[in-house]
Design a protein around this motif. Sequence first.
Motif, mmCIF file in Angstrom:
data_model
loop_
_atom_site.group_PDB
_atom_site.id
_atom_site.type_symbol
_atom_site.label_atom_id
_atom_site.label_comp_id
_atom_site.label_asym_id
_atom_site.label_seq_id
_atom_site.Cartn_x
_atom_site.Cartn_y
_atom_site.Cartn_z
ATOM 1 N N HIS A 35 0.791 -1.226 0.000
ATOM 2 C CA HIS A 35 0.000 0.000 0.000
ATOM 3 C C HIS A 35 0.830 1.285 0.000
ATOM 4 O O HIS A 35 0.251 2.377 -0.023
ATOM 5 N N ILE A 36 2.136 1.165 0.040
ATOM 6 C CA ILE A 36 2.956 2.373 0.134
ATOM 7 C C ILE A 36 2.786 3.259 -1.096
ATOM 8 O O ILE A 36 2.552 4.476 -0.977
ATOM 9 N N LYS A 37 2.883 2.672 -2.274
ATOM 10 C CA LYS A 37 2.815 3.479 -3.489
ATOM 11 C C LYS A 37 1.488 4.232 -3.602
ATOM 12 O O LYS A 37 1.481 5.468 -3.779
ATOM 13 N N PRO A 38 0.330 3.585 -3.478
ATOM 14 C CA PRO A 38 -0.918 4.344 -3.582
ATOM 15 C C PRO A 38 -1.117 5.308 -2.420
ATOM 16 O O PRO A 38 -1.708 6.378 -2.598
ATOM 17 N N ALA A 39 -0.614 4.969 -1.232
ATOM 18 C CA ALA A 39 -0.783 5.854 -0.080
ATOM 19 C C ALA A 39 0.008 7.143 -0.254
ATOM 20 O O ALA A 39 -0.497 8.249 0.003
ATOM 21 N N VAL A 40 1.266 7.021 -0.682
ATOM 22 C CA VAL A 40 2.087 8.225 -0.895
ATOM 23 C C VAL A 40 1.506 9.052 -2.034
ATOM 24 O O VAL A 40 1.443 10.283 -1.952
ATOM 25 N N SER A 41 1.062 8.403 -3.087
ATOM 26 C CA SER A 41 0.478 9.128 -4.218
ATOM 27 C C SER A 41 -0.780 9.882 -3.795
ATOM 28 O O SER A 41 -1.040 10.994 -4.268
ATOM 29 N N SER A 60 3.121 13.140 -3.268
ATOM 30 C CA SER A 60 3.587 12.831 -4.618
ATOM 31 C C SER A 60 4.657 11.760 -4.556
ATOM 32 O O SER A 60 5.430 11.691 -3.600
ATOM 33 N N LEU A 61 4.690 10.940 -5.581
ATOM 34 C CA LEU A 61 5.691 9.883 -5.699
ATOM 35 C C LEU A 61 6.505 10.173 -6.951
ATOM 36 O O LEU A 61 5.971 10.164 -8.060
ATOM 37 N N ASP A 62 7.807 10.436 -6.765
ATOM 38 C CA ASP A 62 8.647 10.885 -7.871
ATOM 39 C C ASP A 62 9.478 9.774 -8.505
ATOM 40 O O ASP A 62 9.935 9.939 -9.625
ATOM 41 N N PRO A 88 12.707 -2.339 -5.908
ATOM 42 C CA PRO A 88 11.655 -1.361 -5.605
ATOM 43 C C PRO A 88 12.140 -0.316 -4.601
ATOM 44 O O PRO A 88 12.560 -0.638 -3.494
ATOM 45 N N LEU A 89 12.128 0.938 -5.006
ATOM 46 C CA LEU A 89 12.516 2.045 -4.133
ATOM 47 C C LEU A 89 11.597 3.214 -4.449
ATOM 48 O O LEU A 89 11.456 3.600 -5.614
ATOM 49 N N ALA A 90 10.952 3.747 -3.444
ATOM 50 C CA ALA A 90 10.011 4.853 -3.642
ATOM 51 C C ALA A 90 10.574 6.128 -3.048
ATOM 52 O O ALA A 90 11.203 6.115 -1.982
ATOM 53 N N PHE A 91 10.335 7.241 -3.742
ATOM 54 C CA PHE A 91 10.795 8.545 -3.273
ATOM 55 C C PHE A 91 9.727 9.586 -3.583
ATOM 56 O O PHE A 91 9.158 9.595 -4.675
ATOM 57 N N GLY A 92 9.411 10.411 -2.624
ATOM 58 C CA GLY A 92 8.382 11.417 -2.854
ATOM 59 C C GLY A 92 8.308 12.416 -1.728
ATOM 60 O O GLY A 92 9.273 12.602 -0.971
ATOM 61 N N GLN A 93 7.143 13.062 -1.599
ATOM 62 C CA GLN A 93 6.929 14.095 -0.588
ATOM 63 C C GLN A 93 5.540 13.938 0.015
ATOM 64 O O GLN A 93 4.585 13.560 -0.680
#
Length: 418
Positions: free
Chosen positions: A270-276, A280-282, A293-298
């Motif tokens: 759920h990390i990707k949809p939650a951050v989006s 934002s997910l960059d 898999p590595l996620a970065f955003g704000q």
Amino acid sequence: MSEQIKQPLKTASQALEILLAKAQNVKETELVTVQDALYRVLAVDQVSHVSVPPADNTQMDGYVMRAADVKEIGAVLPVSQRIPAGSVGVTLKPGTMARIFTGANIPDGADAVVMQEDCEVLTQPNMEGLDYTVRVNQIPNSGQWVRRSGEDIQAGHVVLSKGTFLRPQELGVAASAGITHLEVFRRVKVALFFTGDELTLPGQPLKPGGIYNSNRDTLLACIKSLGCEATDFGIVPDTLESTRQTLRQAAIGHDLIVTSGGVSVGEEDHIKPAVSAEGSLDMWQIAIKPGKPLAFGQIPKGSSDQTWFMGLPGNPVSSFVTFLLFVQPFILALQGRKNRPLQRFPLKANFVWTKPDRRNEFLRVRINDAGTVDLFANQSSGVLTSAAWGDGLIDVPAGTKIAEGDTVHFMPFSQFFN
């Protein structure tokens, strides 16, 4: 409906370039004593108001003289004064020498020191330790065993520059310049949480299908070793709403949120949809192994302020390696440290690697007594003992085979901490 075009994976260097281009160091500073400044980052240049040493002094116990007065081995000179450290002698009379002790100032008129081992006392000194003669068994050169004023630090010069990471040796330099307080950047504040209903904290009974959460202690230790303030939000239930709620809470009062797990593409990730949804997910996937898999955003924490977000894989080695390669340099940039490229040392392989991956691999290795590197037998991303056993990683480009004796690029774990 048109199919979504699959984007090529970013290389490790491309991902790091993006991260460092976005990172801005914290602005707030505080004044601390030199004793309390260990492992902090200097916020302003420090200028010394004194020279170190403040005057020419001797490096050795011995005798100080004019080099021109000793033209041959065996010259005999009288001792006209005695200069202990912390005292100042008078101008040296021509044709005489002075007994001098390590750290004592060189008197006017003298320009060389001869060690006491190269001198021979011929007559006994009087009650004041003076009026005796000494044979000099060495022809001195001008400047011999003399520390020059300002050869370490010159008054008016920057002795420690902004962005310096303050280790024990930097604190010693500050003290030698007479500095008592240092202005440093405040500590970076990092929030940390974990996803996965299978996770159990050590000390609690394992439920069916459960595993102990090793990433919690590994990542907390990594964050604290960099001098950050860490807040542990614990294990978050595997639901989208719980993940979103924790992201909102973690954003408040923190500069960075780090998570472990839930960054893949499964139904329970759920990390990707939650951050989006929250921000934002960059960035999404990196061409490395372990750690694709590595996620970065704000995540917003106010009307105009944002908290950075970095989501790491759940496998323990993947989580550890991606922290080292991406989170660690990002934190250094937030701290305001000077850029420090990772060191890669050429060493010989004491193993063979015949099944290269399409991705850039980071293998766990250890230096043996012969100075070559051994490979841990099981390089699975779930085998954390490979990292505990190893001294570091080797950086293996995509598609690269390794034969015994080949040169590999070794990255010691020690360079990532402090």
